[in-house]
Motif scaffolding. Structure first.
Motif, PDB file in Angstrom:
ATOM      1  N   GLN A 194      -8.198  -4.616   1.890  1.00  0.00           N
ATOM      2  CA  GLN A 194      -6.957  -5.237   1.441  1.00  0.00           C
ATOM      3  C   GLN A 194      -6.395  -6.151   2.524  1.00  0.00           C
ATOM      4  N   GLY A 195      -6.389  -5.682   3.773  1.00  0.00           N
ATOM      5  CA  GLY A 195      -5.908  -6.525   4.854  1.00  0.00           C
ATOM      6  C   GLY A 195      -6.697  -7.808   4.979  1.00  0.00           C
ATOM      7  N   HIS A 200      -1.451  11.446  -9.878  1.00  0.00           N
ATOM      8  CA  HIS A 200      -0.571  10.948 -10.941  1.00  0.00           C
ATOM      9  C   HIS A 200       0.877  10.841 -10.465  1.00  0.00           C
ATOM     10  N   GLY A 201       1.025  10.624  -9.174  1.00  0.00           N
ATOM     11  CA  GLY A 201       2.346  10.609  -8.574  1.00  0.00           C
ATOM     12  C   GLY A 201       3.058   9.270  -8.580  1.00  0.00           C
ATOM     13  N   GLY A 202       2.454   8.252  -9.202  1.00  0.00           N
ATOM     14  CA  GLY A 202       3.170   6.991  -9.361  1.00  0.00           C
ATOM     15  C   GLY A 202       2.753   5.862  -8.452  1.00  0.00           C
ATOM     16  N   GLN A 203       1.482   5.839  -7.996  1.00  0.00           N
ATOM     17  CA  GLN A 203       1.068   4.774  -7.084  1.00  0.00           C
ATOM     18  C   GLN A 203       1.257   3.382  -7.693  1.00  0.00           C
ATOM     19  N   GLU A 204       0.790   3.204  -8.927  1.00  0.00           N
ATOM     20  CA  GLU A 204       0.884   1.873  -9.541  1.00  0.00           C
ATOM     21  C   GLU A 204       2.328   1.504  -9.885  1.00  0.00           C
ATOM     22  N   PHE A 215       0.866  -1.172   0.000  1.00  0.00           N
ATOM     23  CA  PHE A 215       0.000   0.000   0.000  1.00  0.00           C
ATOM     24  C   PHE A 215       0.903   1.221   0.000  1.00  0.00           C
ATOM     25  N   PHE A 216       0.375   2.382  -0.399  1.00  0.00           N
ATOM     26  CA  PHE A 216       1.277   3.458  -0.766  1.00  0.00           C
ATOM     27  C   PHE A 216       0.631   4.824  -0.634  1.00  0.00           C
ATOM     28  N   TRP A 244      -3.449  -2.516  -7.659  1.00  0.00           N
ATOM     29  CA  TRP A 244      -2.135  -2.926  -7.163  1.00  0.00           C
ATOM     30  C   TRP A 244      -2.075  -2.902  -5.634  1.00  0.00           C
ATOM     31  N   GLY A 245      -2.952  -2.117  -5.008  1.00  0.00           N
ATOM     32  CA  GLY A 245      -2.952  -2.021  -3.542  1.00  0.00           C
ATOM     33  C   GLY A 245      -3.692  -0.782  -3.100  1.00  0.00           C
TER      34      GLY A 245
END
Length: 199
Positions: A186-187, A118-122, A111-112, A161-162
């Motif tokens: 997710q958990g 648009h900062g690059g999570q994926e 997780f992130f 992705w999370g």
């Protein structure tokens, strides 16, 4: 009972807030949870100038502890579409485990947090997958299990992705209810998959 380590690095506290919901979901699914943080490499002076949040009262994870768990959920902010240097330093310390393939067959997810949509999570997860592949760790994505991932009515961090959150460039935005719902789910879902893999 499956044993999951939730391992985070957080500068301004957003990731640790998301982690609380991740842990809630893991425990809801009956997992035994170990909560850890990755060691800081910046000096107190630099952290003060950055207005960083105080570190939480969790033990600092050592690479040698990783074989104790069945799976891991790693949480960290992105740095130019990849892991922060602190997280990279931690993974770089796992060479001895790699040599013995001590983590092969275990499960992991991510997780992130990013400053913007648009900062690059994926891509942050994508650039982390080689680490898992070299260890033989099985990546468990979130997928699309919740309508919060389909909404366009508001900004919602996270992806297949999370789970995740959007912090704004000044850290002023806090995780929203929708983002925390995804983190809890997710958990819960990760615990179920990790239990099957560990059986």
């Amino acid at each position: 009972m499956v044993k999951i380590f939730v391992i985070t690095y957080s500068t301004f506290g957003h990731i640790n807030k998301v982690a609380e919901s991740v842990v809630k979901g893991l425990e809801k699914a009956g997992a035994q949870v170990g909560r850890y943080q990755i060691a800081e490499t910046l000096s107190d002076e630099i952290l003060a100038k950055m207005h960083a949040a105080p570190k939480p009262d969790f033990p600092v994870i050592q690479a040698s502890q990783l074989p104790e768990a069945d799976g891991y959920l790693f949480g960290f902010p992105t740095r130019y579409g990849t892991t922060p240097a602190q997280v990279k330093a931690f993974f770089d310390a796992t060479g001895g485990l790699w040599a013995k393939q001590a983590l092969a067959g275990k499960s992991a997810g991510f997780f992130f947090s990013t400053a913007s949509q648009h900062g690059g999570q994926e891509v942050t997860v994508l650039t982390s997958l080689p680490i898992l592949a070299h260890h033989g760790i099985i990546y468990v994505p979130l997928g699309y299990p919740h309508p919060n991932l389909f909404t366009n009515e508001e900004v919602v961090g996270g992806s297949p992705w999370g789970s995740g959150t959007i912090a704004n460039s000044d850290g002023s935005r806090q995780p929203t209810e929708k983002e925390l719902e995804l983190a809890e789910l997710q958990g819960e879902k990760f615990a179920a998959v990790a239990a099957k893999l560990a059986a």
